[in-house]
Write an enzyme that holds these catalytic residues in place. Structure first.
Site, mmCIF file in Angstrom:
data_model
loop_
_atom_site.group_PDB
_atom_site.id
_atom_site.type_symbol
_atom_site.label_atom_id
_atom_site.label_comp_id
_atom_site.label_asym_id
_atom_site.label_seq_id
_atom_site.Cartn_x
_atom_site.Cartn_y
_atom_site.Cartn_z
ATOM 1 N N ARG A 149 -3.008 -0.176 -45.766
ATOM 2 C CA ARG A 149 -3.510 -1.706 -46.496
ATOM 3 C C ARG A 149 -1.646 -1.561 -46.462
ATOM 4 O O ARG A 149 -1.020 -2.737 -45.933
ATOM 5 C CB ARG A 149 -3.775 -1.752 -47.745
ATOM 6 N N GLU B 191 -6.224 -16.281 -48.212
ATOM 7 C CA GLU B 191 -7.203 -15.402 -47.826
ATOM 8 C C GLU B 191 -7.108 -16.306 -46.231
ATOM 9 O O GLU B 191 -8.092 -17.191 -46.763
ATOM 10 C CB GLU B 191 -7.883 -14.878 -48.689
HETATM 11 ZN ZN LIG Z 1 -3.917 -9.275 -48.441
#
Ligand SMILES: [Zn+2]
Ligand SMILES: *[C@@H]1O[C@H](CO)[C@@H](O)[C@H](O)[C@H]1NC(C)=O
Ligand SMILES: *[C@@H]1O[C@H](CO)[C@@H](O)[C@H](O)[C@H]1NC(C)=O
Ligand SMILES: *[C@@H]1O[C@H](CO)[C@@H](O)[C@H](O)[C@H]1NC(C)=O
Ligand SMILES: *[C@@H]1O[C@H](CO)[C@@H](O)[C@H](O)[C@H]1NC(C)=O
Ligand SMILES: *[C@@H]1O[C@H](CO)[C@@H](O)[C@H](O)[C@H]1NC(C)=O
Ligand SMILES: *[C@@H]1O[C@H](CO)[C@@H](O)[C@H](O)[C@H]1NC(C)=O
Length: 471
Positions: A281, A430
């Site tokens: 990430r 998102e």
């Molecule tokens: Zn993210």
């Protein structure tokens, strides 16, 4: 209380650290259990993803559960309703016994490796629906005999697969060459491993002078592959639609606005996620830790920033704001522009594309106690974005304040652009989906997600135009 004790035992390393390794009581340097140390490519055979509905838990129980899951697993998403967590098999086996009785746990992914394989597949041109076993890392399919893509059509096979960074760069270079009057590339800085950070700026040659700028970034989080893919689709669609329909929405957006897209703000992480560890990430910066690398870019921005303790955590925010060269370069672009084009006025809008959850959120993320003065307008425009996506047959997106839609995070990009950058229309999105595939969206969902972004962001631009520019 009993539950909490069990959870704490887990946090202290009872199941967190492989037994053949010496126990390290210093959590700051403990490697989360889900990380497999391999020379080559991390595999996730038998890894599971669980969704825990914790809406009935007290805030204290949630905090305890969150910190346990953070040190033993890999949290994918957390909202006030549910937390999704990826667990290696030996932790997953214990999960049901650790869940407080007021919460409900459901396995949403039984074998993560199967989804990882799916997200890497390249469709074979000409064989609709079939997926090849050819290497996903090299030789992505192309449309043209010289190995290029036919950028004059959105039908190019480029959008059929998640492309490696090298292919994304090559595709974007081709776009700049194909639309020289409208699109230019500018390097805004370098990543910690020295890769260029590129911004692509689109505006009609015959458009408004000094048009307000809309800045779209993606790829802060390496594993959220659909972000860069749909940011590139969005840019491509603006250019193709401008060409095809001089009176259409894209033509209007590119006449009234300058649209800047930074599709891969974390190129090092993106490469690492593809070549070594699909679940990566952060960026790939050396943070002085013994084992772990990387700063979580989206907790490293300089508004309400908080340093963090766990260098190995996927949300390690670093020790100071803008410690990551990627966030520093992006903020510098937003505030100062470039050497060739110093900024005369702040961007009008900023959208940070992530996945997953289907949310379109406005500031603040760090706290729900501070309400942005523009909240009503931000909410109204956000509802318009969700509606535009639904109107073209897309899925439902929810709009709201970021702190209410997800867990609170300090050092968020949109918080910074809103509060410090004075960018009134600041959002973080998102994208798809809501958890069926999570970060491992299969390639056939790239175009639909790209189409969501085209519809949503065009609607946002037109909303701003109608309310502020030509009311
Ligand atoms: Zn993210
Ligand atoms: C979680 O549980 C609550 C209460 O039972 C319920 O209202 C909510 O819809 C559930 N959320 C999800 C995402 O399943
Ligand atoms: C939350 O509590 C309500 C009422 O006791 C119950 O009906 C519901 O199933 C619970 N939800 C979860 C997710 O445990
Ligand atoms: C994933 O692909 C690898 C080869 O790349 C294969 O060995 C493995 O069996 C596949 N796993 C699943 C679950 O499909
Ligand atoms: C590219 O695609 C367009 C639209 O489908 C088509 O007309 C054109 O012939 C293609 N160009 C090449 C070089 O194949
Ligand atoms: C665009 O609009 C103008 C003026 O409204 C019109 O004259 C022209 O034919 C339109 N062009 C196309 C391609 O629709
Ligand atoms: C903008 O430029 C000034 C002068 O070079 C610099 O001090 C400042 O840190 C820059 N702002 C950002 C956010 O990088």
């Amino acid at each position: 209380m009993l539950v909490t004790t069990a959870l704490l035992a887990l946090a202290m390393g009872a199941f967190a650290i492989p037994h053949q390794q010496p126990f390290d009581p210093d959590l700051a340097n403990a490697i989360p259990a889900y990380i497999q140390e391999t020379d080559g490519v991390d595999r996730y055979d038998g890894h599971e993803v669980w969704r825990i509905n914790w809406s009935n838990l007290s805030v204290a129980s949630r905090t305890a559960l969150h910190s346990v899951l953070e040190s033993t697993g890999d949290i994918w998403k957390a909202t006030p309703d549910v937390i999704d967590v990826h667990l290696p098999p030996r932790v997953a086996a214990f999960l049901p016994s650790l869940i407080p009785k007021d919460a409900q746990a459901t396995k949403i992914v039984p074998d993560l490796q199967a989804l990882v394989n799916l997200s890497l597949a390249h469709p074979v041109p000409g064989l609709a629906g079939a997926y090849a076993t050819r290497s996903p890392l090299t030789n992505p399919p192309t449309d043209l005999p010289d190995g290029g893509w036919n950028v004059s059509t959105l039908g190019t096979v480029f959008h059929d697969a998640f492309q490696p960074l090298s292919a994304m760069d090559r595709f974007l270079d081709t776009l700049v060459k194909a639309f020289p009057a409208t699109l230019r590339a500018v390097e805004i800085g370098q990543s910690s491993e020295g890769r260029p950070l590129r911004a692509y700026t689109a505006h009609r040659a015959d458009g408004k002078e000094d048009a307000p700028e809309v800045v779209i970034i993606s790829g802060q989080h390496a594993r959220e592959w659909v972000g860069p893919a749909s940011a590139i689709y969005f840019l491509h669609a603006l250019l193709v639609n401008l060409n095809d329909d001089p009176n259409g929405t894209a033509a209007k957006v590119l006449r009234e606005f300058t649209v800047t897209v930074v599709p891969t703000l974390n190129p090092d992480g993106i490469v690492y996620s593809r070549e070594h560890s699909r679940m990566w990430r952060k960026n790939r910066q050396d943070v002085g830790g013994l084992v772990c690398k990387g700063v979580d870019l989206n907790t490293n921005w300089g508004y309400e920033y908080r340093p963090s303790r766990l260098a190995c955590s996927e949300s390690y925010s670093g020790q100071r704001p803008f410690e990551a060269p990627e966030t520093a370069a992006m903020a510098n672009y937003i505030v100062n522009g470039t050497a060739d084009a110093p900024r005369k006025r702040m961007p009008r809008a900023f959208i940070d594309l992530h996945s997953y959850g289907q949310l379109f959120m406005f500031p603040y993320s760090f706290s729900c106690n501070v309400f942005p003065p523009d909240a009503e307008n931000l909410m109204e425009a956000g509802i318009g974005v969700a509606k535009a996506i639904r109107m073209i047959g897309g899925p439902g997106y929810q709009t709201g304040q970021a702190c209410q839609s997800t867990l609170r995070f300090s050092g968020d990009a949109a918080d910074y652009t809103y509060a410090v950058g004075q960018v009134r229309w600041s959002y973080s999105a998102e994208l798809r989906d809501t958890g069926t595939y999570g970060f491992m969206l299969p390639p056939f969902l790239i175009r639909p997600t790209g189409i969501d972004v085209v519809a949503g962001l065009s609607a946002l631009a037109l909303f701003i135009y109608n309310t502020e520019i030509e009311p």
